[in-house]
Design an enzyme around this catalytic site. Sequence first.
Site, PDB file in Angstrom:
ATOM      1  N   GLY A  15     -47.910  -0.502   2.147  1.00  0.00           N
ATOM      2  CA  GLY A  15     -47.925  -1.973   2.210  1.00  0.00           C
ATOM      3  C   GLY A  15     -49.181  -2.465   2.922  1.00  0.00           C
ATOM      4  CB  ALA A  26     -64.415  -1.386  12.802  1.00  0.00           C
ATOM      5  NE  ARG A  76     -44.883   0.631  -1.256  1.00  0.00           N
ATOM      6  CZ  ARG A  76     -44.969   0.414   0.057  1.00  0.00           C
ATOM      7  NH1 ARG A  76     -45.272   1.375   0.890  1.00  0.00           N
ATOM      8  NH2 ARG A  76     -44.728  -0.792   0.540  1.00  0.00           N
ATOM      9  CG  ASP A 107     -43.934   6.802   8.770  1.00  0.00           C
ATOM     10  OD1 ASP A 107     -43.892   6.115   7.728  1.00  0.00           O
ATOM     11  OD2 ASP A 107     -42.967   6.955   9.546  1.00  0.00           O
ATOM     12  CB  SER A 109     -50.492   6.212   4.368  1.00  0.00           C
ATOM     13  OG  SER A 109     -49.987   5.154   3.584  1.00  0.00           O
ATOM     14  CB  THR A 129     -47.215  -0.350   8.822  1.00  0.00           C
ATOM     15  OG1 THR A 129     -45.938  -0.929   8.523  1.00  0.00           O
ATOM     16  CG2 THR A 129     -47.097   0.413  10.132  1.00  0.00           C
ATOM     17  CG  ASP A 131     -42.692  -2.110   8.349  1.00  0.00           C
ATOM     18  OD1 ASP A 131     -42.658  -3.329   8.124  1.00  0.00           O
ATOM     19  OD2 ASP A 131     -42.643  -1.247   7.447  1.00  0.00           O
ATOM     20  CG  ASP A 133     -42.401   1.839  10.592  1.00  0.00           C
ATOM     21  OD1 ASP A 133     -43.641   1.712  10.570  1.00  0.00           O
ATOM     22  OD2 ASP A 133     -41.739   2.004   9.553  1.00  0.00           O
ATOM     23  NE  ARG A 158     -34.358 -23.916  17.714  1.00  0.00           N
ATOM     24  CZ  ARG A 158     -34.079 -23.130  18.747  1.00  0.00           C
ATOM     25  NH1 ARG A 158     -34.387 -21.857  18.714  1.00  0.00           N
ATOM     26  NH2 ARG A 158     -33.492 -23.620  19.815  1.00  0.00           N
ATOM     27  NE  ARG A 175     -41.081   1.152   4.445  1.00  0.00           N
ATOM     28  CZ  ARG A 175     -41.849   1.786   3.590  1.00  0.00           C
ATOM     29  NH1 ARG A 175     -41.431   2.911   3.042  1.00  0.00           N
ATOM     30  NH2 ARG A 175     -43.019   1.336   3.253  1.00  0.00           N
ATOM     31  N   GLY A 189     -35.756 -17.654  20.041  1.00  0.00           N
ATOM     32  CA  GLY A 189     -34.522 -18.037  20.737  1.00  0.00           C
ATOM     33  C   GLY A 189     -33.303 -17.985  19.829  1.00  0.00           C
ATOM     34  CB  ALA A 190     -32.366 -15.696  17.106  1.00  0.00           C
ATOM     35  CE  LYS A 218     -27.328 -22.724  21.796  1.00  0.00           C
ATOM     36  NZ  LYS A 218     -27.880 -21.395  21.744  1.00  0.00           N
ATOM     37  NE  ARG A 248     -27.942 -24.629   2.003  1.00  0.00           N
ATOM     38  CZ  ARG A 248     -26.767 -25.216   1.842  1.00  0.00           C
ATOM     39  NH1 ARG A 248     -25.659 -24.531   2.087  1.00  0.00           N
ATOM     40  NH2 ARG A 248     -26.672 -26.472   1.438  1.00  0.00           N
ATOM     41  NE  ARG A 257     -46.979  -6.113   2.295  1.00  0.00           N
ATOM     42  CZ  ARG A 257     -46.328  -5.430   1.352  1.00  0.00           C
ATOM     43  NH1 ARG A 257     -45.203  -4.806   1.640  1.00  0.00           N
ATOM     44  NH2 ARG A 257     -46.801  -5.355   0.149  1.00  0.00           N
TER      45      ARG A 257
HETATM   46  P1  ADP Z   1     -46.461   3.661   4.239  1.00  0.00           P
HETATM   47  O1  ADP Z   1     -47.737   4.407   4.319  1.00  0.00           O
HETATM   48  O2  ADP Z   1     -46.618   2.212   4.540  1.00  0.00           O
HETATM   49  O3  ADP Z   1     -45.369   4.333   5.026  1.00  0.00           O
HETATM   50  P2  ADP Z   1     -45.315   4.757   1.792  1.00  0.00           P
HETATM   51  O4  ADP Z   1     -44.239   5.512   2.486  1.00  0.00           O
HETATM   52  O5  ADP Z   1     -44.972   4.078   0.527  1.00  0.00           O
HETATM   53  O6  ADP Z   1     -45.991   3.638   2.721  1.00  0.00           O
HETATM   54  O7  ADP Z   1     -46.509   5.782   1.527  1.00  0.00           O
HETATM   55  C1  ADP Z   1     -47.699   5.354   0.905  1.00  0.00           C
HETATM   56  C2  ADP Z   1     -48.201   6.445  -0.006  1.00  0.00           C
HETATM   57  O8  ADP Z   1     -48.486   7.614   0.758  1.00  0.00           O
HETATM   58  C3  ADP Z   1     -47.222   6.906  -1.067  1.00  0.00           C
HETATM   59  O9  ADP Z   1     -47.207   6.080  -2.197  1.00  0.00           O
HETATM   60  C4  ADP Z   1     -47.778   8.270  -1.413  1.00  0.00           C
HETATM   61  O10 ADP Z   1     -48.890   8.172  -2.270  1.00  0.00           O
HETATM   62  C5  ADP Z   1     -48.260   8.762  -0.046  1.00  0.00           C
HETATM   63  N1  ADP Z   1     -47.214   9.599   0.548  1.00  0.00           N
HETATM   64  C6  ADP Z   1     -46.038   9.204   1.066  1.00  0.00           C
HETATM   65  N2  ADP Z   1     -45.310  10.260   1.454  1.00  0.00           N
HETATM   66  C7  ADP Z   1     -46.040  11.352   1.163  1.00  0.00           C
HETATM   67  C8  ADP Z   1     -45.842  12.767   1.320  1.00  0.00           C
HETATM   68  N3  ADP Z   1     -44.710  13.257   1.855  1.00  0.00           N
HETATM   69  N4  ADP Z   1     -46.816  13.606   0.918  1.00  0.00           N
HETATM   70  C9  ADP Z   1     -47.966  13.121   0.393  1.00  0.00           C
HETATM   71  N5  ADP Z   1     -48.216  11.808   0.203  1.00  0.00           N
HETATM   72  C10 ADP Z   1     -47.273  10.933   0.588  1.00  0.00           C
HETATM   73  O1  F6P Z   2     -44.082  -1.426   5.195  1.00  0.00           O
HETATM   74  C1  F6P Z   2     -44.355  -2.790   5.049  1.00  0.00           C
HETATM   75  C2  F6P Z   2     -43.316  -3.429   4.186  1.00  0.00           C
HETATM   76  O2  F6P Z   2     -43.631  -4.794   4.020  1.00  0.00           O
HETATM   77  C3  F6P Z   2     -41.871  -3.288   4.707  1.00  0.00           C
HETATM   78  O3  F6P Z   2     -41.588  -4.207   5.746  1.00  0.00           O
HETATM   79  C4  F6P Z   2     -41.103  -3.518   3.443  1.00  0.00           C
HETATM   80  O4  F6P Z   2     -39.845  -2.869   3.497  1.00  0.00           O
HETATM   81  C5  F6P Z   2     -41.965  -2.855   2.407  1.00  0.00           C
HETATM   82  O5  F6P Z   2     -43.283  -2.824   2.918  1.00  0.00           O
HETATM   83  C6  F6P Z   2     -41.974  -3.548   1.069  1.00  0.00           C
HETATM   84  O6  F6P Z   2     -42.759  -2.800   0.213  1.00  0.00           O
HETATM   85  P1  F6P Z   2     -43.179  -3.235  -1.268  1.00  0.00           P
HETATM   86  O7  F6P Z   2     -44.491  -3.940  -1.143  1.00  0.00           O
HETATM   87  O8  F6P Z   2     -43.330  -1.926  -1.978  1.00  0.00           O
HETATM   88  O9  F6P Z   2     -42.086  -4.095  -1.801  1.00  0.00           O
END
Ligand code: ADP
Ligand code: F6P
Length: 324
Positions: A15, A26, A76, A107, A109, A129, A131, A133, A158, A175, A189-190, A218, A248, A257
């Site tokens: 993403g 850079a 991807r 991760d 990638s 990312t 996220d 994460d 809000r 994600r 402030g949810a 509230k 809603r 993003r």
């Molecule tokens: P992000 O990098 O944001 O976590 P993805 O999990 O979709 O997003 O991974 C991005 C790309 O990285 C995937 O489309 C794929 O090309 C590559 N990738 C993901 N997992 C693996 C893996 N286990 N081995 C090699 N390449 C991977």
């Molecule tokens: O990893 C960034 C992210 O925006 C996540 O928050 C979300 O789950 C995912 O990518 C959505 O991915 P896609 O662009 O493949 O719908």
Amino acid sequence: MAKEVRTIGILTSGGDAPGMNAAIRAAVRRAIGNGLKVKGIQRGYMGLLNEEIVDMDKHSVSDIIQRGGTILGTARCSEFRTAEGQEKGAEICRKHGIDGMVVIGGDGSYRGAQALARQGINTIGLPGTIDLDIACTDYTIGFDTAVNTAMQAIDKVRDTSSSHERCSIIEVMGRNAGYIALWCGVANGAEDILLPEKYDYNEQRIIDNIISNRKHGKKHHIIINAEGIGHSTSMARRIEAATGIETRATILGYMQRGGSPSCKDRFYASIMGAFAADILAAGGTNRVIGYRDGKFQDFDMEEALTMTKEIPEYQFEISQALSR
Ligand code: ADP
Ligand code: F6P
């Protein structure tokens, strides 16, 4: 002895995230300053396998630091998950004289980056990312802009929610991770903050909270729901039926993003991009860059991929305490 690198490639993968352009800029400028040649790989690993490779110079990255998205494009690519795809990718690098690579992504990638490093291409990962994460770092490129974008959008929901005396469920991205939800939940402030790592699926508790808040006057009730929990629309229907209060659901989606990166994302991404170019120039490989304990650091990629990360318990506890 460290392998000498002469030409590096740069790609963005997974993403997109605001600040990726600052990192590209850079890395390109610092690599050129270090005497390296630079090639941009378009559309992530997919573009690598399709040989979408362009020469870059310092002018290629002019006027991009303020732009959202990634000028290199991203994708991807399931083929890159296979051994054949990874061998082909390394072979294409060698064909184009690319002996070093900067991979900006999440991760997933990094796993692709690890595969390239194993194939002998000096590879460095940058955390790109929204996220937040990635375990080895307290900061990921794009998170700061994304939470600010989401926060502003939630403030707007809000306003209308209060005017109509409604309950609003607002779903944010992330994600399987709840960092965006946690930060926005506190910052907006949810009244309820639902994180995939913590949610107990006790909807009755939320319903009781809404009824009690309404009794105390509230006018709104904001529930921040993380994408990893999802189902905001059906949740809204159930809550409306149980409370009698119009409810809603708003799914913020991809707007989180996009947009011009914040100062923090531009600054951190710039330092990280330059750091990656420095590591490559010094012959380093199989490293990922993070920001931890108040400083920019690099970590062994294998170790970084085995690290785990959790929502900080104290932050979670405070988020819950302040929402009541
Ligand atoms: P992000 O990098 O944001 O976590 P993805 O999990 O979709 O997003 O991974 C991005 C790309 O990285 C995937 O489309 C794929 O090309 C590559 N990738 C993901 N997992 C693996 C893996 N286990 N081995 C090699 N390449 C991977
Ligand atoms: O990893 C960034 C992210 O925006 C996540 O928050 C979300 O789950 C995912 O990518 C959505 O991915 P896609 O662009 O493949 O719908």
